[in-house]
Write an enzyme that holds these catalytic residues in place. Structure first.
Site, PDB file in Angstrom:
ATOM      1  N   ASN A   1      44.369  35.982  32.881  1.00 39.56           N
ATOM      2  CA  ASN A   1      44.191  37.366  32.413  1.00 39.56           C
ATOM      3  C   ASN A   1      45.462  37.723  31.643  1.00 39.56           C
ATOM      4  OD1 ASN A   1      46.151  38.909  34.063  1.00 39.56           O
ATOM      5  ND2 ASN A   1      44.878  38.249  35.793  1.00 39.56           N
TER       6      ASN A   1
ATOM      7  N   ASP B   1      46.011  32.555  44.075  1.00 44.20           N
ATOM      8  CA  ASP B   1      45.314  33.845  43.961  1.00 44.20           C
ATOM      9  C   ASP B   1      44.453  34.180  45.184  1.00 44.20           C
ATOM     10  OD1 ASP B   1      46.361  34.766  41.581  1.00 44.20           O
ATOM     11  OD2 ASP B   1      44.731  34.022  40.328  1.00 44.20           O
TER      12      ASP B   1
ATOM     13  N   ASN C   1      38.268  39.643  45.732  1.00 44.02           N
ATOM     14  CA  ASN C   1      37.365  38.804  44.954  1.00 44.02           C
ATOM     15  C   ASN C   1      36.545  37.813  45.778  1.00 44.02           C
ATOM     16  OD1 ASN C   1      40.012  38.946  42.702  1.00 44.02           O
ATOM     17  ND2 ASN C   1      38.016  39.790  42.219  1.00 44.02           N
TER      18      ASN C   1
ATOM     19  N   ARG D   1      40.255  29.290  40.251  1.00 43.63           N
ATOM     20  CA  ARG D   1      39.997  30.073  41.472  1.00 43.63           C
ATOM     21  C   ARG D   1      38.777  29.582  42.254  1.00 43.63           C
ATOM     22  NH1 ARG D   1      40.975  36.388  41.609  1.00 43.63           N
ATOM     23  NH2 ARG D   1      41.071  35.747  43.788  1.00 43.63           N
TER      24      ARG D   1
ATOM     25  N   ARG E   1      34.687  39.078  33.553  1.00 41.12           N
ATOM     26  CA  ARG E   1      34.552  38.149  34.666  1.00 41.12           C
ATOM     27  C   ARG E   1      33.092  38.058  35.116  1.00 41.12           C
ATOM     28  NH1 ARG E   1      39.508  36.881  37.209  1.00 41.12           N
ATOM     29  NH2 ARG E   1      41.050  36.743  35.567  1.00 41.12           N
TER      30      ARG E   1
ATOM     31  N   HIS F   1      38.684  43.502  35.662  1.00 41.06           N
ATOM     32  CA  HIS F   1      37.813  43.692  36.835  1.00 41.06           C
ATOM     33  C   HIS F   1      37.549  45.190  36.972  1.00 41.06           C
ATOM     34  CE1 HIS F   1      39.125  39.794  39.122  1.00 41.06           C
ATOM     35  NE2 HIS F   1      37.865  39.654  38.765  1.00 41.06           N
TER      36      HIS F   1
ATOM     37  N   ASP G   1      37.606  47.000  39.531  1.00 43.02           N
ATOM     38  CA  ASP G   1      38.525  47.685  40.449  1.00 43.02           C
ATOM     39  C   ASP G   1      39.915  47.920  39.855  1.00 43.02           C
ATOM     40  OD1 ASP G   1      39.713  45.197  40.674  1.00 43.02           O
ATOM     41  OD2 ASP G   1      39.490  45.035  42.847  1.00 43.02           O
TER      42      ASP G   1
ATOM     43  N   CYS H   1      43.287  44.997  45.031  1.00 42.59           N
ATOM     44  CA  CYS H   1      42.940  43.569  44.894  1.00 42.59           C
ATOM     45  C   CYS H   1      43.409  42.755  46.089  1.00 42.59           C
ATOM     46  CB  CYS H   1      43.628  42.931  43.699  1.00 42.59           C
ATOM     47  SG  CYS H   1      43.441  43.720  42.146  1.00 42.59           S
TER      48      CYS H   1
HETATM   49  N1  ARG Z   1      45.269  36.635  39.105  1.00 42.82           N
HETATM   50  C1  ARG Z   1      44.029  37.130  39.624  1.00 42.82           C
HETATM   51  C2  ARG Z   1      42.908  36.845  38.635  1.00 42.82           C
HETATM   52  O1  ARG Z   1      43.116  36.949  37.471  1.00 42.82           O
HETATM   53  C3  ARG Z   1      44.120  38.581  39.941  1.00 42.82           C
HETATM   54  C4  ARG Z   1      42.888  39.113  40.624  1.00 42.82           C
HETATM   55  C5  ARG Z   1      42.930  40.578  40.835  1.00 42.82           C
HETATM   56  N2  ARG Z   1      41.822  40.981  41.621  1.00 42.82           N
HETATM   57  C6  ARG Z   1      41.098  42.098  41.451  1.00 42.82           C
HETATM   58  N3  ARG Z   1      40.188  42.392  42.325  1.00 42.82           N
HETATM   59  N4  ARG Z   1      41.249  42.865  40.397  1.00 42.82           N
HETATM   60  O2  ARG Z   1      41.816  36.509  38.988  1.00 42.82           O
END
Ligand code: ARG
Length: 259
Positions: free
Chosen positions: A14, A58, A64, A83, A130, A159, A161, A253
């Site tokens: 990201n 992560d 997530n 991930r 995503r 995301h 959230d 997160c």
């Molecule tokens: N580095 C993680 C990713 O890019 C951060 C995830 C953040 N999670 C969230 N629920 N916004 O996947």
């Protein structure tokens, strides 16, 4: 929550992540501990822990893992290979804690409560960066809830959230610029009390807030949230989460709501 023993910036998936901008392990640990203490303190959250796993930096972002509704756990299918290894650990935790586990159909990307958030009887769900919209349909079928799809149009708010946070059945925080025109309309029409956060606070991930009772926990630098929250009977608590921001993550997160 999952302790940050193996947290780090090991890849870039990201726009916040730079391998050259490494998280400091001691600081990460301290910030995560502080978040844990704030949540378990006055708001009285009970926290379950997932054991950290080496090579899965992560895994700390438990939001997530999937979507939780009662004893149902709808497991995520991560977009990035980096991930995907997390899924078996998340699934194993929910399996051993007595949840019914559901998987979405093959090839449908879904990143759990990072992209799907309940407000009242409705689930608001984000897509484009995503999760894919096919997951919204599946989530609606599995949960029996209405799912409203919202297109996210700013890669920094990848995301749901990161730019939308329900406070209760009527009120939510949001950052209008993270959504396309139609999603803005959907939110305006369906959420009775929609509170737009400033660009400054949005970039400090104000919308990535953990709400426990009347307490709202965010990263630092979201000071202008205090007054509008107080007007609604909420107290703002800010915790320095700089190391997790380097990964594009913040308070919400780092948690997955189980109740
Ligand atoms: N580095 C993680 C990713 O890019 C951060 C995830 C953040 N999670 C969230 N629920 N916004 O996947």
């Amino acid at each position: 929550m999952c302790p940050p023993d193996y947290f780090g910036i090991e890849y870039e998936i990201n726009p916040w992540m730079r391998v050259s901008n490494q998280a400091d392990p001691a600081r990460s640990r301290k910030q995560w501990q502080e978040l844990y203490s704030v949540l378990t303190g006055e708001p009285g959250a009970a926290i379950e822990l997932l054991a950290p796993v080496q090579g899965l930096p992560d895994l700390v972002f438990t939001a997530n893992a999937g979507y939780v509704a009662g004893d149902l756990f709808v497991s995520s299918s991560f977009k990035h290979r980096e991930r995907q290894g997390e899924t078996r650990y998340f699934d194993a935790w929910f399996q051993s804690h007595g949840y019914r586990i559901r998987k979405l159909g093959a090839g449908c990307i879904f990143e759990g409560m990072g992209d799907a958030l309940p407000l009242g009887d409705t689930i608001f769900a984000g897509y484009r960066h995503r999760s894919e919209v096919c997951s919204h349909q599946a989530l609606g079928e599995i949960t029996g809830r209405e799912v409203l799809s919202l297109e996210l149009n700013n890669p920094f708010f990848y995301h749901l959230d990161t730019c939308f946070c329900p406070l209760n059945d009527k009120s939510a925080l949001f950052f209008p610029e993270a959504f396309d025109i139609y999603a803005n309309e959907v939110l305006t029409k369906t959420v009775p009390d929609l509170l737009a956060v400033s660009a400054v606070s949005a970039h400090r991930f104000a919308c990535n807030a953990v709400v426990v009772g009347r307490t709202v926990v965010t990263n630092t630098g979201c000071d202008d949230l205090q007054q509008p929250l107080a007007a609604r009977g909420y107290e703002l608590r800010m915790v320095e989460l700089s190391e997790f921001m380097k990964s594009g993550g913040s308070a919400k997160c780092l948690t997955l709501r189980l109740d």
